[in-house]
Scaffold this motif. Structure first.
Motif, PDB file in Angstrom:
ATOM      1  N   TYR A 122      11.325   6.506  -6.347  1.00  0.00           N
ATOM      2  CA  TYR A 122      10.246   6.090  -7.228  1.00  0.00           C
ATOM      3  C   TYR A 122      10.842   5.379  -8.443  1.00  0.00           C
ATOM      4  CZ  TYR A 122       7.666   9.350  -4.385  1.00  0.00           C
ATOM      5  OH  TYR A 122       7.119  10.001  -3.323  1.00  0.00           O
ATOM      6  N   PRO A 123      10.638   4.088  -8.574  1.00  0.00           N
ATOM      7  CA  PRO A 123      11.204   3.344  -9.716  1.00  0.00           C
ATOM      8  C   PRO A 123      10.611   3.815 -11.033  1.00  0.00           C
ATOM      9  CG  PRO A 123       9.634   1.974  -8.512  1.00  0.00           C
ATOM     10  CD  PRO A 123       9.833   3.212  -7.694  1.00  0.00           C
ATOM     11  N   VAL A 165       3.271   2.456   1.044  1.00  0.00           N
ATOM     12  CA  VAL A 165       3.404   2.464   2.500  1.00  0.00           C
ATOM     13  C   VAL A 165       4.297   3.610   2.986  1.00  0.00           C
ATOM     14  CG1 VAL A 165       4.127   1.141   4.528  1.00  0.00           C
ATOM     15  CG2 VAL A 165       3.080  -0.033   2.585  1.00  0.00           C
ATOM     16  N   GLY A 166       5.475   3.677   2.441  1.00  0.00           N
ATOM     17  CA  GLY A 166       6.432   4.671   2.926  1.00  0.00           C
ATOM     18  C   GLY A 166       5.989   6.098   2.681  1.00  0.00           C
ATOM     19  N   PRO A 197       4.841   0.680  -8.724  1.00  0.00           N
ATOM     20  CA  PRO A 197       5.018   1.710  -7.695  1.00  0.00           C
ATOM     21  C   PRO A 197       5.844   1.227  -6.506  1.00  0.00           C
ATOM     22  CG  PRO A 197       2.760   1.652  -8.475  1.00  0.00           C
ATOM     23  CD  PRO A 197       3.432   0.450  -9.060  1.00  0.00           C
ATOM     24  N   GLY A 198       5.730  -0.040  -6.192  1.00  0.00           N
ATOM     25  CA  GLY A 198       6.522  -0.578  -5.105  1.00  0.00           C
ATOM     26  C   GLY A 198       5.915  -0.274  -3.739  1.00  0.00           C
ATOM     27  N   SER A 199       6.527  -0.873  -2.733  1.00  0.00           N
ATOM     28  CA  SER A 199       6.000  -0.714  -1.366  1.00  0.00           C
ATOM     29  C   SER A 199       6.223   0.704  -0.826  1.00  0.00           C
ATOM     30  CB  SER A 199       6.670  -1.731  -0.437  1.00  0.00           C
ATOM     31  OG  SER A 199       8.083  -1.546  -0.431  1.00  0.00           O
ATOM     32  N   LEU A 241       3.295   7.130   5.140  1.00  0.00           N
ATOM     33  CA  LEU A 241       3.820   7.253   6.502  1.00  0.00           C
ATOM     34  C   LEU A 241       4.623   8.536   6.672  1.00  0.00           C
ATOM     35  CD1 LEU A 241       4.919   3.597   7.366  1.00  0.00           C
ATOM     36  CD2 LEU A 241       2.979   4.881   8.276  1.00  0.00           C
ATOM     37  N   VAL A 242       5.439   8.887   5.688  1.00  0.00           N
ATOM     38  CA  VAL A 242       6.191  10.137   5.766  1.00  0.00           C
ATOM     39  C   VAL A 242       5.239  11.336   5.808  1.00  0.00           C
ATOM     40  CG1 VAL A 242       7.823  11.633   4.550  1.00  0.00           C
ATOM     41  CG2 VAL A 242       8.242   9.176   4.679  1.00  0.00           C
ATOM     42  N   ALA A 243       4.204  11.295   4.969  1.00  0.00           N
ATOM     43  CA  ALA A 243       3.226  12.389   4.969  1.00  0.00           C
ATOM     44  C   ALA A 243       2.523  12.503   6.314  1.00  0.00           C
ATOM     45  CB  ALA A 243       2.211  12.162   3.852  1.00  0.00           C
ATOM     46  N   LEU A 244       2.179  11.372   6.917  1.00  0.00           N
ATOM     47  CA  LEU A 244       1.520  11.400   8.230  1.00  0.00           C
ATOM     48  C   LEU A 244       2.438  11.993   9.287  1.00  0.00           C
ATOM     49  CD1 LEU A 244      -0.905  10.652   9.984  1.00  0.00           C
ATOM     50  CD2 LEU A 244       0.095   8.366  10.287  1.00  0.00           C
TER      51      LEU A 244
END
Length: 393
Positions: A124-125, A49-50, A43-45, A53-56
């Motif tokens: 999304y990888p 995390v990202g 899933p990756g960082s 944060l965007v949703a918040l």
């Protein structure tokens, strides 16, 4: 349609809407994570995390959607495709903007949402985009369409609710206005009846009392006549007051007492003459008018005699009734200048005002003015239809 019908939200309403938006995004975010695991992709960082944060940020921006609806909706629509957790925020932003029912704004934000979704796939990888462009556009367009439809339905509902509320408030205002008008009309009716009934009697009593006060040369018998007249007038005033109050307090189905009519005008003149007023009655009528016309004529003569007794003591009064069916009924009450001095009661003008209204309701015309010899004349013309002519027509 360019209408803004969004109501102001309370704190609890704002909270549960944001909570619902977050609750919608959580399953989507988890599904994306499961899909990435199933594809054996890290899933990756960004996902851990990202994405949150965007949703918040999107959920925080929604707090100002009522003050800056277009700017907030556009920002959330562009940023939310980069975050699976912000799916609920994007739906809420689109629905909130669509509830305002402004087509241009809805089209701009929806297009921005669909376009931004094309650049978020690479975050999304392991998520390979489909080959067909229409497939890539179909899902975000369908998502935006659902949100827009829900918002339009909500806006239509708000318009309907507001319309019903305005109708109810308008009906309440109209009902209050009708009630106030009914109360005013009832007060005017009570005041008119009180004046018609009491002013005449009290004026005659006041005239007799004034004679007792200013005439020191009266014999004992004359004094007794005046005192007896005052007593009789006061008693009759109380009886008539009781009759009026009885009418006002009567039940709707209770018959009213007989109202004065034209045949009682001679009695009215006789009472005024017995009280010391010099009155002459001249009648040149042929036939009998309707009850409404006769009652109005009685009130006109009563008001004329009352004013003469109040404002022109010692005057000579000439009452004239003339007319016939088809020609109308003419009423005239003319008094000469006052010959006695002394304090005069103040002129209120309400008697003539109420009489004008009464004559107007009967379909007649009323006139009153001073005469060249400093007297006063009260005239009226009342309708008196010809029954034979009405039957022929």
């Amino acid at each position: 349609m360019n209408t803004d019908v969004a109501p102001r939200l309370g704190g609890w309403q704002q909270t549960w809407r944001l909570a619902a938006a977050a609750a919608v995004g959580i399953p989507t975010w988890l599904c994306v994570g499961v899909l990435l695991r199933w594809q054996e992709a890290d899933p990756g960082s960004w996902f851990r995390v990202g994405d949150p944060l965007v949703a918040l940020c999107c959920l925080t921006a929604l707090l100002w959607r009522r003050r800056f609806p277009f700017a907030v909706a556009l920002a959330v629509a562009i940023a939310s495709p980069a975050s699976a957790l912000a799916t609920g925020a994007a739906l809420l932003a689109l629905a909130s903007l669509s509830a305002r029912r402004r087509p241009v704004e809805i089209a701009v934000v929806s297009s921005a949402f669909v376009a931004a979704s094309q650049f978020a796939v690479g975050l999304y990888p392991g998520a390979e985009p489909p080959a067909a462009l229409w497939v890539q556009l179909a899902f975000p367009a369908l998502t935006a369409g659902v949100a827009v439809a829900a918002g339009l339905a909500l806006g239509a509902r708000r318009v309907e609710v507001r319309s019903l509320r305005e109708r109810a408030e308008s009906a309440e205002r109209e009902q209050a206005a009708r009630a106030a008008q009914a109360r005013a009309l009832e007060r005017n009716r009570i005041a008119r009846e009180m004046h018609d009934v009491l002013a005449h009697r009290i004026s005659l009593v006041a005239m007799q009392a004034g004679a007792l006060d200013h005439r020191s040369d009266l014999a004992a018998e004359e004094n007794r006549v005046l005192v007896r007249g005052i007593a009789d007038g006061s008693r009759q005033a109380l009886e008539e007051l009781r009759d009026v109050l009885g009418v006002l307090r009567a039940e709707p189905d209770r018959p009213e007492p007989p109202q004065p009519s034209l045949d009682r005008v001679p009695d009215l003149v006789a009472d005024a003459r017995a009280s010391g007023l010099d009155v002459t009655l001249t009648t040149t009528m042929t036939g009998t008018p309707s009850d409404v016309t006769g009652r109005t004529c009685y009130r006109i003569v009563q008001e004329g005699l009352t004013n003469a007794a109040k404002h022109a003591p010692g005057t000579r009064v000439q009452v004239t009734l003339e007319g016939s069916a088809g020609c109308g009924l003419g009423v005239s009450v003319r008094n000469s200048p006052a010959t006695e001095t002394g304090p005069r009661p103040p002129a209120s003008g309400f008697g003539l005002l109420g009489l004008t209204e009464r004559v107007g309701l009967a379909g007649g015309e009323l006139g009153h003015h001073p005469t060249p010899d400093n007297g006063y004349v009260l005239t009226a013309r009342l309708p008196w239809p010809d029954p034979a002519h009405e039957r022929n027509t």
